[in-house]
Design an enzyme around this catalytic site. Sequence first.
Site, PDB file in Angstrom:
ATOM      1  N   ARG A 444       0.727  -1.178   0.126  1.00  0.00           N
ATOM      2  CA  ARG A 444       0.077  -0.045   0.203  1.00  0.00           C
ATOM      3  C   ARG A 444       0.979   1.088  -0.029  1.00  0.00           C
ATOM      4  O   ARG A 444       0.373   2.516   0.770  1.00  0.00           O
ATOM      5  CB  ARG A 444      -0.488   0.234   1.533  1.00  0.00           C
ATOM      6  CG  ARG A 444      -2.240   1.034   1.406  1.00  0.00           C
ATOM      7  CD  ARG A 444      -2.860   1.495   2.601  1.00  0.00           C
ATOM      8  NE  ARG A 444      -4.063   1.617   2.662  1.00  0.00           N
ATOM      9  CZ  ARG A 444      -5.300   2.225   2.937  1.00  0.00           C
ATOM     10  NH1 ARG A 444      -4.403   2.453   4.852  1.00  0.00           N
ATOM     11  NH2 ARG A 444      -5.536   2.644   3.325  1.00  0.00           N
ATOM     12  N   LYS A 477      -7.527   4.651  16.490  1.00  0.00           N
ATOM     13  CA  LYS A 477      -7.663   3.398  16.564  1.00  0.00           C
ATOM     14  C   LYS A 477      -6.447   2.975  16.211  1.00  0.00           C
ATOM     15  O   LYS A 477      -5.944   3.539  15.126  1.00  0.00           O
ATOM     16  CB  LYS A 477      -8.856   3.480  15.353  1.00  0.00           C
ATOM     17  CG  LYS A 477      -8.885   2.533  14.097  1.00  0.00           C
ATOM     18  CD  LYS A 477      -9.357   2.753  13.537  1.00  0.00           C
ATOM     19  CE  LYS A 477      -9.514   1.197  12.254  1.00  0.00           C
ATOM     20  NZ  LYS A 477     -10.617   1.908  10.924  1.00  0.00           N
ATOM     21  N   ASP A 479      -3.499   0.766  13.776  1.00  0.00           N
ATOM     22  CA  ASP A 479      -4.368   0.418  12.566  1.00  0.00           C
ATOM     23  C   ASP A 479      -2.564   0.083  11.821  1.00  0.00           C
ATOM     24  O   ASP A 479      -1.577   0.666  11.936  1.00  0.00           O
ATOM     25  CB  ASP A 479      -5.326   1.156  11.112  1.00  0.00           C
ATOM     26  CG  ASP A 479      -5.740   0.405  10.688  1.00  0.00           C
ATOM     27  OD1 ASP A 479      -4.849  -1.174  10.180  1.00  0.00           O
ATOM     28  OD2 ASP A 479      -5.979   1.592   9.000  1.00  0.00           O
ATOM     29  N   ASP A 549     -12.195  -5.205   7.818  1.00  0.00           N
ATOM     30  CA  ASP A 549     -12.766  -4.545   6.611  1.00  0.00           C
ATOM     31  C   ASP A 549     -14.056  -4.712   6.046  1.00  0.00           C
ATOM     32  O   ASP A 549     -14.281  -4.193   5.547  1.00  0.00           O
ATOM     33  CB  ASP A 549     -10.981  -3.883   5.895  1.00  0.00           C
ATOM     34  CG  ASP A 549     -10.812  -3.343   6.478  1.00  0.00           C
ATOM     35  OD1 ASP A 549     -10.863  -2.581   7.768  1.00  0.00           O
ATOM     36  OD2 ASP A 549      -9.342  -3.356   5.571  1.00  0.00           O
TER      37      ASP A 549
END
Length: 742
Positions: A444, A477, A479, A549
């Site tokens: 990514r 959060k 990640d 997700d």
Amino acid sequence: MNIVYHETSKTFHLYNDRISYIMTIMRNGHLGQLYFGKQIRDREDYSYFLETCGRPMSSNVYDDDRTFSLEHLRQEYPVFGTTDYRQCAVEIRQENGSRISDFQYKSYKIMDGKPGLAGLPATYTQEDTEARTLIVILEDDVTKVQVELFYTIFAQGGVMTRSVRFYHGGEKPVLLTRAMSLCLDLPDCDYVWQQLSGCWARECHIKTRSLEPGIQSIGSMRGNSSHEHNPFLVLKRRTTDERQGEAIGISLIYSGNFRIQAEVDAHDTLRVLAGIDPETFEWKLSCGGEFQTPEVVMVYTDWGLNHMSQTFHKLYQKRLARGCWRERARPILINNWEATYFDFTQERLLEIAAKAKECGVELFVLDDGWFGERSSDRAGLGDWKANQKRLPDGISGLADRIEALGMKFGLWFEPEMVNKDSDFYRQHPDWIMSTPNRSQSHGRYQYVLDFSRKEVVDAVYEQMARILIHAKISYIKWDMNRSITECYSKAWPADQQGEIYHRYILGVYDLYERLTSEFPNVLFESCASGGGRFDPGMLYYAPQGWISDDSDAIERLKIQYGTSMCYPISSMGTHVSAVPNHQLGRMTPLHTRANVAYFGTFGYELDLNRLTPEETEEVKKQIIFMKKYRKMLQFGTFYRLQSPFEGNQTAWMTVSDDQKTALVGFYRVLNCVNGCFTRLRLLGLNPVYCYRNVVDGSCHYGDELMYAGLITSDETAGEMISGQGMNTDFESRIYVLEVTES
Ligand code: DGJ
């Protein structure tokens, strides 16, 4: 609960009212495994469990004895190459190239309570009376490496934990090339192996297979525990189901590379190994050096899979998760990710928040895209400063405005990563994981920071702490959106490069530890592109995690059902999202999306401004409902009733601790016509309590509902003329059962 040592027979017996674990010091000084299972009464000698016989082609330890071969003995921490040919628990490469060790019993200690594991997440006790711990010390006389085997038995439930600590008392450094946390040798292999596997957006699907001769394994070499395999294994008898039967659950409290495997030998005995993946691990033990393995939790039950899961749920809720959120009902949140992705302004966020507030939402979470030059996934990671173009008032200004609306504010970080297009990377290009003279792979468009280096962790901590100090942040959060490649640290010498995967995870744990202790009121939610690192290690720091997700309600049936095998409802991040669903375009009714999400931490991931007035009213009712029942939904006793892996219907339920309230979730994937009458045999109710079914007002005793069943039939059992029935595909219902009298 007790731990007894029988001096004459050299036998250790750990037991509580559910389980027994028995070991003995064998003739050769090694620790042998005698029994693990349902509690049996304590006695002086169980040596008859240790069967030996002379077998052709076996190698033998003693000159005058053809019966003593380690190949056929069940052991606690076996080595390879001294008559045992199975996969081993420990391997040490020595200066002369040898890999042979001989760990002889030296001594033991028994203590109340449970010691912590340095730098690693682990279950814990609050009172010394909650558990007892046995430490058995073994030593290899040639290298002087000591092994301390830790066994903790909890007073409540069929639970034990195990871990191993190494200490090098010799004079020449050695290389630890395998240091498993658990070896469990069982006398037969008549088990069905059950694992939780999948991939991105399809996590924790239940897969089963019969054990066959040879090795079967799950694991990860990605640097994170992975979407592909959760570090959790069930061994169940062929006749075991959710309601009855024997099962052993093995759960590894670790977030990095792991392996769990079962080896069936030629004589149908079974060796289970669990721990750090040996393929990607080495550890240099210098003189005086130590190494601590992660912890394994073992649960035994003969009351079926639901009972096994409930034992894990209670332990992980109460004695793995920590902090003020441990047993608190979780705030109902709205997350802007699927509402806006990277395309937002402060104004747009405030519109979403204002509508959410009007509906009763309590926490607004700003996801990816608020920092640096982050307008797509190609830039910005590492620069944890608000993007002033989007957020003119900064994070503290936005947080103040959310608080002024009467909501709490939460923020997304991806602390372990950088984009090359970031100031952080431009300042520290040598801080990413990469191997000299080799290409650098991206995931990514991002690169993994070298968390094996303290200065890197410190620099990320400084940036995050600055924001947490200056802005009113109630939730983070955390990640993590790619796996590790070209694993190498420029800060460590050549002979310690085998340590980097593990040191990386130790760095992640260190950052979590610092942030959670500095900011104890912040609720942390872990995430790794959904469930790429949803494991017990993370739960120690973050009591909830984003499990996938994939936010489609029907896909979530399988994901949540599978995840519940080991993990409590309070740990599962579950959101209602928009339709058509963003992952697979499916249209599901709003009530079904909520009916699935209720069995989790619950929140919304869409722009509520885009709903119709009728839908908005429905959302308001959903939130009122969740506020009323969330404490019992998240912390009551959860039962799986019907598996989404086995048919068109899924059902599960939660019962309050006092058994006076129960919520049953019932889901039918595809509609049917002229179908069957259906009923659900419930679990966990009090047979003499009379429950009022809030859906239709009928009253039934607990025994009726459990033994005869809750009638779930509807018009699909007959002729539905021209679609007049209320039902469609993806239909669902929640049955609320409240006690009326006892
Ligand atoms: C992956 C997460 O799982 C999503 O929920 C979202 O936070 C994105 N990353 C943001 O990049």
